[in-house]
Design a protein around this motif. Sequence first.
Motif, PDB file in Angstrom:
ATOM      1  N   GLU A 136       0.839  -1.198   0.000  1.00 16.30           N
ATOM      2  CA  GLU A 136       0.000   0.000   0.000  1.00 16.30           C
ATOM      3  C   GLU A 136       0.876   1.252   0.000  1.00 16.30           C
ATOM      4  O   GLU A 136       0.676   2.176  -0.785  1.00 16.30           O
ATOM      5  N   HIS A 137       1.875   1.263   0.883  1.00 15.90           N
ATOM      6  CA  HIS A 137       2.745   2.433   1.009  1.00 15.90           C
ATOM      7  C   HIS A 137       3.457   2.760  -0.306  1.00 15.90           C
ATOM      8  O   HIS A 137       3.583   3.914  -0.692  1.00 15.90           O
ATOM      9  N   TYR A 138       3.953   1.710  -0.977  1.00 12.72           N
ATOM     10  CA  TYR A 138       4.709   1.954  -2.214  1.00 12.72           C
ATOM     11  C   TYR A 138       3.815   1.958  -3.453  1.00 12.72           C
ATOM     12  O   TYR A 138       4.286   2.209  -4.564  1.00 12.72           O
ATOM     13  N   GLY A 139       2.539   1.645  -3.281  1.00  9.64           N
ATOM     14  CA  GLY A 139       1.632   1.640  -4.419  1.00  9.64           C
ATOM     15  C   GLY A 139       2.017   0.620  -5.470  1.00  9.64           C
ATOM     16  O   GLY A 139       1.959   0.884  -6.670  1.00  9.64           O
ATOM     17  N   VAL A 140       2.459  -0.536  -5.004  1.00 17.95           N
ATOM     18  CA  VAL A 140       2.845  -1.600  -5.934  1.00 17.95           C
ATOM     19  C   VAL A 140       1.742  -2.666  -5.944  1.00 17.95           C
ATOM     20  O   VAL A 140       1.248  -3.054  -4.884  1.00 17.95           O
ATOM     21  N   ALA A 141       1.366  -3.120  -7.141  1.00 18.14           N
ATOM     22  CA  ALA A 141       0.357  -4.166  -7.242  1.00 18.14           C
ATOM     23  C   ALA A 141       0.921  -5.477  -6.702  1.00 18.14           C
ATOM     24  O   ALA A 141       2.064  -5.847  -6.999  1.00 18.14           O
ATOM     25  N   ALA A 142       0.127  -6.173  -5.917  1.00 13.05           N
ATOM     26  CA  ALA A 142       0.598  -7.412  -5.289  1.00 13.05           C
ATOM     27  C   ALA A 142       1.129  -8.405  -6.318  1.00 13.05           C
ATOM     28  O   ALA A 142       2.109  -9.112  -6.071  1.00 13.05           O
ATOM     29  N   ALA A 143       0.496  -8.448  -7.490  1.00 14.18           N
ATOM     30  CA  ALA A 143       0.886  -9.433  -8.511  1.00 14.18           C
ATOM     31  C   ALA A 143       2.294  -9.192  -9.055  1.00 14.18           C
ATOM     32  O   ALA A 143       2.866 -10.066  -9.712  1.00 14.18           O
ATOM     33  N   GLN A 144       2.867  -8.009  -8.757  1.00 18.22           N
ATOM     34  CA  GLN A 144       4.235  -7.705  -9.208  1.00 18.22           C
ATOM     35  C   GLN A 144       5.285  -8.306  -8.278  1.00 18.22           C
ATOM     36  O   GLN A 144       6.484  -8.197  -8.529  1.00 18.22           O
ATOM     37  N   VAL A 145       4.838  -8.876  -7.158  1.00 18.42           N
ATOM     38  CA  VAL A 145       5.770  -9.360  -6.130  1.00 18.42           C
ATOM     39  C   VAL A 145       5.696 -10.884  -6.003  1.00 18.42           C
ATOM     40  O   VAL A 145       4.607 -11.451  -5.869  1.00 18.42           O
ATOM     41  N   THR A 146       6.862 -11.515  -6.070  1.00 19.85           N
ATOM     42  CA  THR A 146       6.954 -12.962  -5.853  1.00 19.85           C
ATOM     43  C   THR A 146       7.801 -13.220  -4.614  1.00 19.85           C
ATOM     44  O   THR A 146       8.846 -12.602  -4.444  1.00 19.85           O
ATOM     45  N   PHE A 147       7.349 -14.106  -3.758  1.00 17.66           N
ATOM     46  CA  PHE A 147       8.174 -14.547  -2.648  1.00 17.66           C
ATOM     47  C   PHE A 147       8.703 -15.943  -2.954  1.00 17.66           C
ATOM     48  O   PHE A 147       7.929 -16.834  -3.320  1.00 17.66           O
ATOM     49  N   GLU A 148      10.015 -16.100  -2.815  1.00 15.91           N
ATOM     50  CA  GLU A 148      10.644 -17.395  -3.067  1.00 15.91           C
ATOM     51  C   GLU A 148      10.926 -18.079  -1.737  1.00 15.91           C
ATOM     52  O   GLU A 148      11.545 -17.497  -0.851  1.00 15.91           O
ATOM     53  N   ILE A 149      10.465 -19.311  -1.630  1.00 21.49           N
ATOM     54  CA  ILE A 149      10.663 -20.079  -0.403  1.00 21.49           C
ATOM     55  C   ILE A 149      11.360 -21.379  -0.772  1.00 21.49           C
ATOM     56  O   ILE A 149      10.875 -22.120  -1.621  1.00 21.49           O
ATOM     57  N   SER A 150      12.490 -21.630  -0.130  1.00 17.27           N
ATOM     58  CA  SER A 150      13.301 -22.793  -0.477  1.00 17.27           C
ATOM     59  C   SER A 150      12.565 -24.099  -0.143  1.00 17.27           C
ATOM     60  O   SER A 150      11.981 -24.237   0.932  1.00 17.27           O
ATOM     61  N   GLU A 151      12.593 -25.016  -1.089  1.00 20.24           N
ATOM     62  CA  GLU A 151      11.840 -26.263  -0.914  1.00 20.24           C
ATOM     63  C   GLU A 151      12.213 -27.056   0.343  1.00 20.24           C
ATOM     64  O   GLU A 151      11.326 -27.481   1.087  1.00 20.24           O
ATOM     65  N   PRO A 152      13.510 -27.270   0.605  1.00 21.09           N
ATOM     66  CA  PRO A 152      13.838 -28.089   1.787  1.00 21.09           C
ATOM     67  C   PRO A 152      13.247 -27.514   3.073  1.00 21.09           C
ATOM     68  O   PRO A 152      12.707 -28.260   3.905  1.00 21.09           O
ATOM     69  N   GLY A 153      13.322 -26.196   3.251  1.00 16.69           N
ATOM     70  CA  GLY A 153      12.793 -25.566   4.454  1.00 16.69           C
ATOM     71  C   GLY A 153      11.292 -25.698   4.544  1.00 16.69           C
ATOM     72  O   GLY A 153      10.727 -26.013   5.592  1.00 16.69           O
ATOM     73  N   MET A 154      10.651 -25.482   3.415  1.00 20.45           N
ATOM     74  CA  MET A 154       9.198 -25.538   3.346  1.00 20.45           C
ATOM     75  C   MET A 154       8.683 -26.908   3.756  1.00 20.45           C
ATOM     76  O   MET A 154       7.699 -27.051   4.483  1.00 20.45           O
ATOM     77  N   LEU A 155       9.387 -27.918   3.294  1.00 18.63           N
ATOM     78  CA  LEU A 155       8.986 -29.294   3.529  1.00 18.63           C
ATOM     79  C   LEU A 155       8.986 -29.637   5.015  1.00 18.63           C
ATOM     80  O   LEU A 155       8.085 -30.300   5.517  1.00 18.63           O
ATOM     81  N   ARG A 169      -1.099 -15.570  -0.379  1.00 20.29           N
ATOM     82  CA  ARG A 169      -1.739 -15.806  -1.668  1.00 20.29           C
ATOM     83  C   ARG A 169      -3.015 -14.964  -1.796  1.00 20.29           C
ATOM     84  O   ARG A 169      -3.299 -14.403  -2.835  1.00 20.29           O
ATOM     85  N   ASP A 170      -3.750 -14.864  -0.687  1.00 25.83           N
ATOM     86  CA  ASP A 170      -4.986 -14.081  -0.734  1.00 25.83           C
ATOM     87  C   ASP A 170      -4.722 -12.587  -0.922  1.00 25.83           C
ATOM     88  O   ASP A 170      -5.579 -11.866  -1.415  1.00 25.83           O
ATOM     89  N   LEU A 171      -3.526 -12.135  -0.518  1.00 23.01           N
ATOM     90  CA  LEU A 171      -3.161 -10.734  -0.789  1.00 23.01           C
ATOM     91  C   LEU A 171      -2.955 -10.510  -2.280  1.00 23.01           C
ATOM     92  O   LEU A 171      -3.013  -9.382  -2.759  1.00 23.01           O
ATOM     93  N   GLY A 172      -2.652 -11.582  -2.997  1.00 20.53           N
ATOM     94  CA  GLY A 172      -2.426 -11.462  -4.439  1.00 20.53           C
ATOM     95  C   GLY A 172      -0.964 -11.525  -4.845  1.00 20.53           C
ATOM     96  O   GLY A 172      -0.649 -11.395  -6.027  1.00 20.53           O
ATOM     97  N   VAL A 173      -0.047 -11.718  -3.867  1.00 20.33           N
ATOM     98  CA  VAL A 173       1.360 -11.880  -4.253  1.00 20.33           C
ATOM     99  C   VAL A 173       1.554 -13.295  -4.804  1.00 20.33           C
ATOM    100  O   VAL A 173       0.734 -14.183  -4.580  1.00 20.33           O
ATOM    101  N   ARG A 174       2.639 -13.471  -5.550  1.00 19.91           N
ATOM    102  CA  ARG A 174       2.924 -14.788  -6.120  1.00 19.91           C
ATOM    103  C   ARG A 174       3.908 -15.532  -5.220  1.00 19.91           C
ATOM    104  O   ARG A 174       4.752 -14.923  -4.561  1.00 19.91           O
TER     105      ARG A 174
END
Length: 278
Positions: A136-155, A169-174
């Motif tokens: 909101e502060h930066y006025g960036v669309a959520a779809a422009q942002v991807t968060f990368e999460i390492s598979e081993p940690g996630m598992l 995901r519900d915020l609209g980020v990838r």
Amino acid sequence: AAKVLPYGVQLFHPALESRAVRRLGIAADLRTALDTGALDVYFQPKVTLTDRHLVGVECLARWQHPAQGEVLPEDFIAVAEHTGQLSRLTEVVLTEGLRRCREWADQERPLSIAVNLSVRTLLDSRFPDQVAGLLEHYGVAAAQVTFEISEPGMLGDIERVLPTLYRLRDLGVRLSVDDFGTGASSLSYLRQWPVHEVKIDDSFVQGMATDTGDLAIVRAVISLAREFGLTVVAEGVESELTLDLLEEMGCEIGQGYLFSRPLPYERLEAWFNAQTEP
Ligand code: C2E
Ligand code: CA
Ligand code: CA
Ligand code: CA
């Protein structure tokens, strides 16, 4: 960073010890760096494989220690995790990424940004609200942002991490599964996790030109991910041969030294201008 002696003998112990000692020694310095803006953010291009068109950048933390020189991300991220500074570090990288993302949008260059998250960040239930506030502060669309999460940690922590993933995901980020293939999770997880993208780990990408096993893994991941409607990104693309193989198999996006190393902002802009000059 074990010291390699002749005849392949390795002295693990002293190296590990000094690394631990160094970690303790730099915790306070990291705090200062975060407070004074001395932590740098580099950007590595993500390009379409068919025409090398820039689609976005991965934002990567860099730290030049005043006395010790460059500290590796794996080291200072571990320090940040152990000393309660990880959320600050993530905020610094995300904020810098969003600031640039906003500038590019203003210049009608809609580039997306990708930011790495540690599992620890996903265990913090306040994180999605922070993200919403920053978008909101930066006025960036959520779809422009991807968060990368390492598979081993996630598992390891998927049950505890899932609620945060759903909120993001519900915020609209990838969401992207980073280093895919290294966590030994079954390919079928790809359908169960609320993610949009798979990043094939560089170890398979670098091996695929010479190792038929790596090639088979890359092919299987690409085909299944596409079946599930996920974007496939190959990281660590270093050769034209690898690029050709990936393109043939239907991988859409690549990242790696063949295109560019991670660059400070000014050099990224120079790289971009050199690419787009007639
Ligand atoms: P990663 O997410 O797998 O990031 C990609 C790493 O691969 C980067 O290393 C990048 O420099 C390197 N790389 C990219 N292309 C090539 C290539 O063609 N060949 C080779 N050999 N390497 C390539 P880097 O910047 O050293 O980062 C290491 C790891 O540190 C990253 O791995 C990421 O997981 C972590 N990291 C970096 N910045 C952050 C951050 O802000 N937050 C968190 N949580 N982790 C971060
Ligand atoms: Ca990454
Ligand atoms: Ca990766
Ligand atoms: Ca990797």
